[in-house]
Design a protein around this motif. Structure first.
Motif, PDB file in Angstrom:
ATOM      1  N   ARG A 156      -5.186  -6.755   0.735  1.00  0.00           N
ATOM      2  CA  ARG A 156      -6.596  -6.651   1.090  1.00  0.00           C
ATOM      3  C   ARG A 156      -7.131  -8.015   1.525  1.00  0.00           C
ATOM      4  NH1 ARG A 156     -10.288  -4.535  -3.485  1.00  0.00           N
ATOM      5  NH2 ARG A 156     -10.564  -6.732  -4.013  1.00  0.00           N
ATOM      6  N   THR A 157      -7.383  -8.138   2.804  1.00  0.00           N
ATOM      7  CA  THR A 157      -8.063  -9.300   3.369  1.00  0.00           C
ATOM      8  C   THR A 157      -8.939  -8.814   4.509  1.00  0.00           C
ATOM      9  OG1 THR A 157      -6.186  -9.712   4.836  1.00  0.00           O
ATOM     10  CG2 THR A 157      -6.257 -10.968   2.791  1.00  0.00           C
ATOM     11  N   LYS A 158      -9.593  -9.725   5.197  1.00  0.00           N
ATOM     12  CA  LYS A 158     -10.531  -9.325   6.248  1.00  0.00           C
ATOM     13  C   LYS A 158      -9.841  -8.934   7.543  1.00  0.00           C
ATOM     14  CE  LYS A 158     -14.633 -11.710   4.632  1.00  0.00           C
ATOM     15  NZ  LYS A 158     -15.703 -12.669   4.940  1.00  0.00           N
ATOM     16  N   GLY A 159      -8.570  -8.986   7.573  1.00  0.00           N
ATOM     17  CA  GLY A 159      -7.795  -8.559   8.721  1.00  0.00           C
ATOM     18  C   GLY A 159      -6.332  -8.545   8.332  1.00  0.00           C
ATOM     19  N   PHE A 160      -5.526  -7.824   9.060  1.00  0.00           N
ATOM     20  CA  PHE A 160      -4.095  -7.816   8.762  1.00  0.00           C
ATOM     21  C   PHE A 160      -3.574  -9.243   8.917  1.00  0.00           C
ATOM     22  CE2 PHE A 160       0.428  -6.833   9.869  1.00  0.00           C
ATOM     23  CZ  PHE A 160       0.745  -6.301   8.628  1.00  0.00           C
ATOM     24  N   SER A 161      -2.866  -9.724   7.910  1.00  0.00           N
ATOM     25  CA  SER A 161      -2.553 -11.146   7.826  1.00  0.00           C
ATOM     26  C   SER A 161      -1.061 -11.377   7.577  1.00  0.00           C
ATOM     27  CB  SER A 161      -3.386 -11.771   6.694  1.00  0.00           C
ATOM     28  OG  SER A 161      -3.148 -13.146   6.575  1.00  0.00           O
ATOM     29  N   PRO A 162      -0.215 -11.137   8.579  1.00  0.00           N
ATOM     30  CA  PRO A 162       1.222 -11.369   8.391  1.00  0.00           C
ATOM     31  C   PRO A 162       1.545 -12.860   8.384  1.00  0.00           C
ATOM     32  CG  PRO A 162       0.797 -10.779  10.667  1.00  0.00           C
ATOM     33  CD  PRO A 162      -0.520 -10.668   9.955  1.00  0.00           C
ATOM     34  N   VAL A 189       6.127 -11.039  14.113  1.00  0.00           N
ATOM     35  CA  VAL A 189       4.969 -11.615  13.428  1.00  0.00           C
ATOM     36  C   VAL A 189       3.862 -11.928  14.430  1.00  0.00           C
ATOM     37  CG1 VAL A 189       4.157 -13.531  12.000  1.00  0.00           C
ATOM     38  CG2 VAL A 189       6.406 -12.544  11.572  1.00  0.00           C
ATOM     39  N   GLY A 190       4.259 -12.434  15.603  1.00  0.00           N
ATOM     40  CA  GLY A 190       3.267 -12.749  16.624  1.00  0.00           C
ATOM     41  C   GLY A 190       2.460 -11.535  17.049  1.00  0.00           C
ATOM     42  N   LEU A 191       3.141 -10.422  17.305  1.00  0.00           N
ATOM     43  CA  LEU A 191       2.437  -9.213  17.721  1.00  0.00           C
ATOM     44  C   LEU A 191       1.597  -8.651  16.584  1.00  0.00           C
ATOM     45  CD1 LEU A 191       1.806  -7.012  19.752  1.00  0.00           C
ATOM     46  CD2 LEU A 191       3.958  -5.889  19.136  1.00  0.00           C
ATOM     47  N   LEU A 192       2.152  -8.636  15.373  1.00  0.00           N
ATOM     48  CA  LEU A 192       1.418  -8.098  14.229  1.00  0.00           C
ATOM     49  C   LEU A 192       0.142  -8.881  13.938  1.00  0.00           C
ATOM     50  CD1 LEU A 192       4.358  -7.307  11.779  1.00  0.00           C
ATOM     51  CD2 LEU A 192       2.821  -5.634  12.825  1.00  0.00           C
ATOM     52  N   LEU A 218       0.911   2.202   5.813  1.00  0.00           N
ATOM     53  CA  LEU A 218       0.144   2.092   7.053  1.00  0.00           C
ATOM     54  C   LEU A 218       0.901   1.281   8.094  1.00  0.00           C
ATOM     55  CD1 LEU A 218      -3.373   1.400   5.504  1.00  0.00           C
ATOM     56  CD2 LEU A 218      -2.480   3.568   6.361  1.00  0.00           C
ATOM     57  N   VAL A 219       1.553   0.210   7.638  1.00  0.00           N
ATOM     58  CA  VAL A 219       2.318  -0.615   8.570  1.00  0.00           C
ATOM     59  C   VAL A 219       3.527   0.163   9.088  1.00  0.00           C
ATOM     60  CG1 VAL A 219       3.512  -2.812   8.883  1.00  0.00           C
ATOM     61  CG2 VAL A 219       1.527  -2.691   7.376  1.00  0.00           C
TER      62      VAL A 219
END
Length: 630
Positions: A156-162, A189-192, A218-219
Motif C-alpha cells: 500500500r503506497t500512493k502508486g505502484f512502487s516496484p 521494472v522500468g515498464l512497471l 492484481l499484478v
C-alpha cells in the motif's frame, strides 16, 4: 448499452445532474455493462475508454512458462524477535540475511535496512510459526524464490512502487516480490514503474490513488504487452533511475549506500539534488510515454491516468501498513537532518571508528557503484573498512570531559579540522543536549530503535561516558570504571580534599566550588558502584539487538523516552516475555532451560534442542456407528 452519469468530480452535484439530464455533455457516458467483465475483478469502471478495455485483452504478467510471476513472502509473526536493523548484529554471516520489506513510495530503489534471522534455513522461525498457526507454510511463503534477484513492491503506497530487489535476501509479506527472466528484469521494472501500470493494476480492484492496495494477485493479472521495441530504452531508464536515487541516498547515514554527509558529498563528484530530482522527473515522463505506446493508449487516457493517480509522483508517499498481526514493520518518514547535525554526527562516527574520514580528504578512492542486483553489503562504503587504522585507537568508550585525551567534543573538532571544515560553535553543548535525541531518531527505523552511541551518565548528567555499541562486550563496563570513572573519582576527590584542607581560608568562590565538587564526587561514586554492580552479570550478545542489549543499563541513561523504553524492556525480560534472547538465558538460566523443554523454538534459539520434549499426541477419537432403530 446503459447510460451512466459521472458526477464524482463535480462540486455542485445537484446542478450538474440537472444539466446533464437536460443538455447531456461529458458527464453522460454510454457503456455496455458486459464490458465490466473484460477487466479482472469486474470493477464498476463505466468511465474507461474502449482503448483501456482492449489493453486487458492481451496476455497477463503472470506466465511461469516465460519465467514471470509474483509471490508473497515471509511473515515472522514476531518481528521484534526475528528482525534487526543491519547494523545491530556483529555481521550477517550465515544467520542474518536481508529482509525486503514494503517501505515507502520510492520507485526503483530502496536501502532495505532490515535483516532477518534465517539460520539453518529459518528453522527457528518455522518452528515458532507452526506453534502459532499450525503450519509454517501459512507465513513462510514463496521460499523457492528466496535469494533470487527480482523486484519488490509494497502493498500500500500512493502508486505502484516496484524496486530492484538484489539477490541474497528474503522478501516479506508486505514487501511482495516479482520475478522475470534475468535478461528482462530491468526493463520489466522500468515498464512497471509507469503511471499506466499503476492505473491498470489499480483499476482491476475498482480503486485508484491512495485507496489502492497492490496485491500479488492484481499484478499477476496485469496486461503485459510485448516490449521488445523499447527493451533497451526501458532498461537504460530503469538503471539510470536506480543510480540517481541511490546517489541521493549516499548522504543518509543509516543507508547501505552512505558515503559522506551532504556538506562534504560534493568532494566525491558532482552532487546536485535539484538536478537529480529534475532528471528523475524527466525519466518518469519518458517511461510514461513508452507505456502509453505499448498499451496503445492515447492522450485522453493519459489525462485520465494523471487525474486518478497524480499523487503517485510524490516520492515521499504514504507508508506501507504494518505487514501483519505481530509485525513491527512501519517505515515512518523522518524529517531531514540539518546540514550541521548531519556533519557533526558523521564526525562523531569518525571518532568512534565507524566512518572513514579519508573519503573527505581524497586519501581514499570512492568505491564503485554496485549493480542493482548485487547482494547488499554488511557495511556502507562510507564506513571504515576492516583492517584500516581508525582516526583514534580506543576500546569503544569516549567521555565528555574537557581536557581528557578521549574527550569526544575535542576529538570531533579535530576531525573537522582534519577535513578542513569550519568548526561550529558549542559542539560540547550540542553533544550534551541535542545529539542523542537526534541520533536516536536517525537510527530508528521500522519501529526498531537501535542507537549505536550510548550516553551513560551520572544522575545530573554532569559526567557522561559514550559507549560504542558495536564494540560492546562483557568487559566494557569494567573498562568504563577502570579507565574513566575511577580516575575521575580520584581526581575530584583530591580537589575536594584540597579545598577541605583550606578550612577557614576558603573564599566564597571556594565554598561554592567545594559544594559542587562534593556533590559531583557523590554522583561519580554512585555511577561507579552502579557500573560495577551491572558488570558482574552483564553479558551482551549483539544478535539480541540494541534494545535488549541496552535494557540492563537503563538506570544510566538520561534521555527520558529511551530510558522508559529500556526500563519497560528490562521488566519484560524479567517477566519472561523475551526468553528467546541470549540475555535472558544469562540472567535467568533455569527458567529458560525449563521453557526449552516445552517450546521447541526457544530450544532452537538457545541451541538446547536436546532439552525439548515432544508432547504425546492426543489419541484420535473414533466415532461409533449409530445403533439401528429397533
Amino acid at each position: 448499452m446503459t447510460t451512466f452519469l459521472n458526477l464524482l468530480s463535480e462540486p455542485d452535484k445537484q446542478a450538474a445532474l440537472a444539466g446533464a439530464v437536460k443538455h447531456g455533455g461529458r458527464q453522460v457516458i454510454r457503456f455496455d455493462p458486459a464490458d465490466f467483465c473484460k477487466i479482472p475483478g469486474s470493477p464498476f469502471a463505466y468511465w474507461v475508454s474502449g482503448r483501456v478495455l482492449e489493453a486487458y485483452e492481451g496476455q497477463k504478467y503472470d506466465d511461469e512458462d516465460h519465467g514471470r510471476g509474483t509471490r508473497c513472502g515471509l511473515g515472522t509473526l514476531d518481528d521484534f524477535r526475528f528482525i534487526r536493523l543491519f547494523w545491530e548484529p556483529k555481521a550477517r554471516g550465515d544467520v542474518w540475511v536481508t529482509y525486503f520489506h514494503g517501505g515507502v513510495f520510492s520507485r526503483f530503489y530502496d536501502n532495505f535496512p532490515l535483516i532477518v534471522n534465517w539460520y539453518d534455513s529459518g528453522k527457528e522461525i518455522k518452528t515458532f510459526v507452526e506453534s502459532k498457526v499450525g503450519s509454517a507454510s501459512r507465513k513462510v511463503q514463496g521460499e523457492d524464490k528466496y535469494f533470487q534477484p527480482g523486484f519488490v513492491f509494497p502493498r500500500r503506497t500512493k502508486g505502484f512502487s516496484p524496486k530492484f530487489m538484489p539477490r541474497g535476501g528474503i522478501f516479506s509479506t508486505g514487501g511482495q516480490a516479482g520475478f522475470a527472466p534475468p535478461e528482462e528484469l530491468a526493463q520489466t521494472v522500468g515498464l512497471l514503474a509507469s503511471q499506466a501500470c499503476t492505473f491498470l493494476i489499480s483499476l482491476s480492484q475498482g480503486r485508484t490513488g491512495d485507496a489502492a492496495q497492490f496485491e500479488v494477485g492484481l499484478v499477476k493479472r496485469l496486461p503485459w504487452p510485448p516490449f521488445q521495441k523499447f527493451e533497451k530504452q526501458l532498461a537504460t531508464l530503469a538503471y539510470r533511475s536506480w543510480s540517481l536515487r541511490r546517489t541521493l541516498d549516499t548522504t543518509e547515514e543509516t543507508s547501505a549506500a552512505y558515503l559522506l554527509p551532504g556538506v562534504l558529498r560534493s568532494r566525491l563528484g558532482e552532487f546536485d539534488t535539484c538536478a537529480i530530482e529534475s532528471e528523475l522527473e524527466e525519466i518518469q515522463d519518458e517511461l510514461d510515454k513508452i507505456a502509453l505506446q505499448l498499451y496503445a493508449l492515447e492522450e485522453t487516457d493519459c489525462a485520465l491516468i494523471n487525474q486518478q493517480i497524480a499523487a503517485s509522483h510524490d516520492v515521499t508517499g504514504e507508508d506501507d501498513a504494518a505487514e501483519e498481526e505481530g509485525s513491527d514493520i512501519d517505515d515512518g518518514n523522518q524529517a531531514g537532518a540539518s546540514a550541521t547535525d548531519a556533519l557533526l554526527s558523521w564526525a562523531v562516527g569518525v571518532v568512534f571508528g565507524r566512518f572513514d574520514w579519508r573519503l573527505a580528504t581524497g586519501d581514499r578512492q570512492v568505491p564503485r557503484e554496485p549493480d542493482p542486483f548485487d547482494p547488499l553489503p554488511d557495511k556502507s562504503p562510507g564506513m571504515l573498512p576492516e583492517g584500516t587504522a581508525p582516526f583514534l585507537s580506543h576500546d569503544g568508550i569516549l567521555v565528555d570531559d574537557k581536557g581528557h585525551p578521549h574527550d569526544v567534543s575535542h576529538l570531533v573538532e579535530e576531525v573537522l579540522l582534519r577535513v578542513d571544515v569550519a568548526v561550529p560553535d558549542n559542539i560540547r553543548r550540542w553533544l550534551q543536549r541535542d545529539f542523542f535525541a537526534f541520533h536516536l531518531q536517525r537510527y530508528s527505523k521500522s519501529r526498531r530503535k537501535a542507537p549505536v552511541y550510548w550516553p551513560l551518565s551520572t544522575v545530573s548528567g554532569s559526567y557522561t561516558l559514550w559507549v560504542y555499541y558495536p564494540r560492546l562486550s562483557s568487559e566494557t563496563l569494567y573498562a568504563a570504571v577502570n579507565d574513566f570513572v575511577e580516575p575521575k573519582v580520584k581526581d575530584v576527590g583530591e580537589q575536594v580534599a584540597a579545598l577541605r584542607n583550606k578550612a577557614a581560608a576558603r573564599t566564597r568562590e571556594d565554598e561554592k566550588q567545594f559544594e559542587i565538587l562534593q556533590a559531583f564526587e557523590l554522583e561519580l561514586i554512585e555511577m561507579r558502584d552502579t557500573l560495577l554492580e551491572l558488570a558482574s552479570t552483564y553479558r551482551p550478545n549483539h544478535d539480541d539487538g540494541v534494545q535488549i542489549s541496552a535494557a540492563p543499563l537503563w538506570p544510566l541513561f538520561r534521555h527520558k523516552s529511551w530510558q522508559k523504553l529500556l526500563k519497560d524492556t528490562w521488566a519484560k525480560l524479567a517477566k519472561g516475555d523475551y526468553d528467546w534472547a541470549h540475555l535472558s538465558r544469562n540472567y535467568w538460566p533455569d527458567r529458560v532451560r525449563e521453557k526449552c523443554k516445552l517450546d521447541r523454538s526457544l530450544a532452537i534459539a538457545h541451541d538446547l534442542e536436546e532439552l525439548y520434549v515432544e508432547p504425546e499426541a492426543n489419541p484420535k477419537k473414533t466415532r461409533g456407528r449409530k445403533k439401528a432403530d429397533t
